[in-house]
Design an enzyme around this catalytic site. Structure first.
Site, short mmCIF file in Angstrom:
data_model
loop_
_atom_site.label_atom_id
_atom_site.label_comp_id
_atom_site.label_asym_id
_atom_site.label_seq_id
_atom_site.Cartn_x
_atom_site.Cartn_y
_atom_site.Cartn_z
CD GLU A 63 8.20 -9.35 -6.91
OE1 GLU A 63 7.43 -8.78 -6.11
OE2 GLU A 63 8.39 -10.58 -6.91
CD GLU B 195 8.88 -10.44 -1.95
OE1 GLU B 195 7.91 -10.77 -1.25
OE2 GLU B 195 8.89 -9.42 -2.65
#
Ligand code: FCB
Length: 443
Positions: free
Chosen positions: A353, A169
């Site tokens: 995720e 991320e």
């Protein structure tokens, strides 16, 4: 409530996994790990709910055999875990911590003994404090420090790793942490934000280069993407949403896959990027073997007066998780098809995720988390839809195996398929875990 999708609804080679990260579960006080910027951020009043930190977390450092048994018994194929830079190199550079390297060695062997593929993430947010002291992600040399850390760790465990991601991320590492000030190091500074964006991308590029040079393969990166919508049908609102989409989504995908930054991003951040940033774009744009997408929600954006980026999020009308995040599975189908078409082409895509926080309670030794089962089911449906539309999706990972340290929200937000009692550290599989195990049985 039970899942309506099961393994047989997906292609033969489709992989299912669970994700965690080091600082959120390991217990950073154990095993000689160095201080990280999350330890000091959490110790600073006002940053984290109840000033909670990852000193003990789920004590995965000691309880990993039990946790790996849960992964095997849940019929998962892959375990996406991360390594802590400060556990490997307590000062960020220099002498490795032998206990830290031994620990990751044992962990990887433990996965292989159980027939679980190890999917490593090199950086999931706990920067060593010694590097933070020198400016962390704003320092021009941080990309080199990262590549050196990748080399040390991969020299030890890379021979047994199934896949490696450089960064988890990019947006969170840079913008959320250096411009919005919500995650460590908690800066609110546009120049730091712009430099962190560029340097974390450069770290990715140099990390990939170093690992390729050492002969490692199946290398990728993990992007968090949010479906962005304007608050109303006006040019001003559309511009505000486009700027959000540029900073959140297109900056990182564009740089990693095309070697370019979007115009909306450059219009506000170009003056704050390091001089000569253009020369780094070829390093950032490395050939990759796969692309990971973390997907949770959408955002509705409206314009606000003032300097760049001149926008803000507003709450939407859809049902929300315990994080206040709207549940919007269509956004996942959108990104899986759009990313393949625009950025990653034929490369395997993984949903690295996806999951939800819910206020789960242990009742008579069980947790009936129907809302989570419904969330997972809807998103598995969205993945099937993307595959039907031709997207090369090759796997899906639920966030997360365990309830864990949810960063600035401490231990309040429970994302696990397995409940953790943070006093006794006992693990109790929730209904969602039992149901995933049933759906993923190999026949
Ligand atoms: C993602 C992070 C992960 C976890 C989930 C809820 O942004 O990668 O560590 O916090 O959100």
């Amino acid at each position: 409530m039970t899942l309506s999708h099961s393994r047989k609804d997906f292609p033969e080679d489709f992989l299912f996994g669970v994700s965690t990260s080091a600082y959120q579960i390991e217990g950073h006080q154990f095993g000689g790990a160095g201080s990280t910027h999350w330890d000091t951020f959490a110790a600073t009043p006002g940053n984290v709910v109840n000033a909670e930190d990852g000193a003990v977390a789920c004590d995965h450092y000691h309880r990993w055999p039990e946790d790996l048994d849960l992964i095997r018994d849940g019929n998962f194929d892959v375990y996406r875990f991360s390594a802590s830079w400060a556990r490997v190199l307590p000062e960020g550079r220099g002498t490795p911590n032998a206990d830290g390297l031994d620990y990751y060695d044992r962990l990887v062997d433990g996965m292989l003994e159980r027939g679980v593929k190890p999917a490593l993430t090199l950086y999931h947010w706990e920067l060593p404090s010694a590097l933070s002291d020198r400016g962390g992600w704003t320092h021009p040399d941080v990309a080199k420090w990262f590549a050196d850390y990748a080399t040390v760790l991969m020299d030890r465990i890379g021979d047994r790793i199934w896949s490696t991601a450089t960064i988890n991320e990019f947006w969170c590492v840079s913008w959320l942490s250096h411009f919005l000030g919500i995650h460590a190091p908690g800066l609110r500074d546009i120049r730091a934000g712009a430099r962190a964006i560029h340097n974390v991308l450069k770290a990715h590029g140099m990390g990939i280069e170093a690992m390729r040079a050492a002969g490692h393969n199946n290398l990728g990166a993990v992007f968090n993407l949010e479906y962005t919508m304007p608050s109303e049908n006006t040019d001003e609102a559309k511009r505000a949403a486009a700027t959000y989409d540029a900073i959140f989504n297109r900056t990182f995908l564009g740089a990693a896959f095309h070697g370019t930054y979007p115009d909306e991003m450059l219009s506000g951040l170009e003056p704050h990027l390091p001089v000569g940033w253009q020369d780094d774009m070829a390093t950032i744009r490395q050939p990759l073997d796969w692309c990971g997408i973390n997907y949770y929600t959408r955002k509705i954006i409206r314009p606000v007066p003032g300097p760049f980026p001149a926008h803000e999020e507003i709450p939407g009308p859809l049902p929300k998780t315990d994080m206040g995040w709207e549940i919007f599975p269509d956004g996942l189908t959108h990104f899986l098809t759009h990313v393949a078409k625009t950025y990653s082409g034929d490369l395997p895509l993984y949903v690295t995720e996806n999951g939800m926080a819910a206020p789960d309670v242990l009742d008579n030794g069980a947790v009936q988390d129907d809302a989570r089962i419904a969330y997972l089911d809807a998103h598995l449906g969205a993945v099937r839809e993307a595959i039907a539309q031709g997207a090369p999706v090759k796997g899906y990972f639920a966030w997360s195996l365990l309830d864990n340290y949810e960063w600035a929200l401490g231990y309040d937000k429970r994302f696990g398929l397995v409940h953790v009692d943070f006093d006794s550290l006992d693990r109790t599989p929730k209904a969602s875990y039992q149901d995933m195990a049933r759906a993923l049985v190999r026949t």
